[in-house]
Design a protein around this motif. Structure first.
Motif, short mmCIF file in Angstrom:
data_model
loop_
_atom_site.label_atom_id
_atom_site.label_comp_id
_atom_site.label_asym_id
_atom_site.label_seq_id
_atom_site.Cartn_x
_atom_site.Cartn_y
_atom_site.Cartn_z
N VAL A 1 67.11 10.26 -26.82
CA VAL A 1 66.66 8.86 -26.79
C VAL A 1 65.72 8.59 -27.96
O VAL A 1 65.83 7.54 -28.62
N ALA A 2 64.83 9.51 -28.24
CA ALA A 2 63.93 9.34 -29.39
C ALA A 2 64.72 9.28 -30.69
O ALA A 2 64.41 8.48 -31.59
N GLY A 3 65.74 10.11 -30.80
CA GLY A 3 66.58 10.09 -31.99
C GLY A 3 67.34 8.78 -32.13
O GLY A 3 67.52 8.27 -33.23
N LEU A 4 67.81 8.24 -31.02
CA LEU A 4 68.49 6.95 -31.06
C LEU A 4 67.55 5.85 -31.54
O LEU A 4 67.93 5.01 -32.37
N VAL A 5 66.35 5.85 -31.02
CA VAL A 5 65.37 4.83 -31.42
C VAL A 5 65.01 4.98 -32.89
O VAL A 5 64.99 4.01 -33.65
N TYR A 6 64.74 6.22 -33.33
CA TYR A 6 64.37 6.44 -34.72
C TYR A 6 65.55 6.16 -35.65
O TYR A 6 65.38 5.62 -36.74
N GLY A 7 66.75 6.52 -35.22
CA GLY A 7 67.93 6.26 -36.04
C GLY A 7 68.20 4.78 -36.21
O GLY A 7 68.68 4.33 -37.24
N GLU A 8 67.90 4.01 -35.17
CA GLU A 8 68.05 2.55 -35.27
C GLU A 8 67.04 1.96 -36.24
O GLU A 8 67.36 1.08 -37.04
N ALA A 9 65.82 2.43 -36.18
CA ALA A 9 64.77 1.91 -37.06
C ALA A 9 65.02 2.32 -38.50
O ALA A 9 64.71 1.57 -39.43
N ASP A 10 65.58 3.51 -38.70
CA ASP A 10 65.81 4.04 -40.04
C ASP A 10 67.19 3.67 -40.58
O ASP A 10 67.51 3.98 -41.71
N ASP A 11 68.02 3.02 -39.75
CA ASP A 11 69.38 2.63 -40.10
C ASP A 11 70.20 3.85 -40.50
O ASP A 11 70.82 3.91 -41.56
N SER A 12 70.18 4.84 -39.62
CA SER A 12 70.87 6.10 -39.88
C SER A 12 71.98 6.31 -38.83
O SER A 12 71.70 6.74 -37.72
N PRO A 13 73.24 6.00 -39.17
CA PRO A 13 74.31 6.13 -38.18
C PRO A 13 74.57 7.58 -37.78
O PRO A 13 74.95 7.86 -36.65
N GLY A 14 74.36 8.53 -38.67
CA GLY A 14 74.58 9.93 -38.34
C GLY A 14 73.59 10.43 -37.30
O GLY A 14 73.97 11.15 -36.37
N LEU A 15 72.34 10.04 -37.44
CA LEU A 15 71.33 10.43 -36.46
C LEU A 15 71.61 9.79 -35.11
O LEU A 15 71.45 10.43 -34.07
N GLN A 16 72.06 8.56 -35.13
CA GLN A 16 72.40 7.89 -33.87
C GLN A 16 73.58 8.57 -33.19
O GLN A 16 73.59 8.74 -31.97
N LEU A 17 74.56 8.99 -33.95
CA LEU A 17 75.72 9.67 -33.38
C LEU A 17 75.31 11.00 -32.75
O LEU A 17 75.67 11.29 -31.61
N LEU A 18 74.57 11.80 -33.47
CA LEU A 18 74.14 13.10 -32.94
C LEU A 18 73.23 12.93 -31.73
O LEU A 18 73.34 13.69 -30.76
#
Length: 54
Positions: free
Chosen positions: A17-34
């Motif tokens: 969940v933390a990775g999803l939130v950070y990936g959304e803020a950083d606009d990182s689709p790879g982090l959101q996927l993982l």
């Protein structure tokens, strides 16, 4: 063993969940996927354990 499994699953879900939130803020689709895969994996482990304990 059950408490260790529960702790690992809770940690994995929280990191996901933390990775999803950070990936959304950083606009990182790879982090959101993982991160999404990590959360889905944690839910799958819980479901599998619940089905086996019946």
């Amino acid at each position: 063993m059950r408490t260790l499994l529960a702790a690992v699953v809770v940690l994995a879900a929280a990191l996901g969940v933390a990775g999803l939130v950070y990936g959304e803020a950083d606009d990182s689709p790879g982090l959101q996927l993982l991160s999404g895969l990590l959360v889905i994996g944690a839910v799958a482990v819980v479901a599998r354990h619940a089905r086996r304990s019946r």
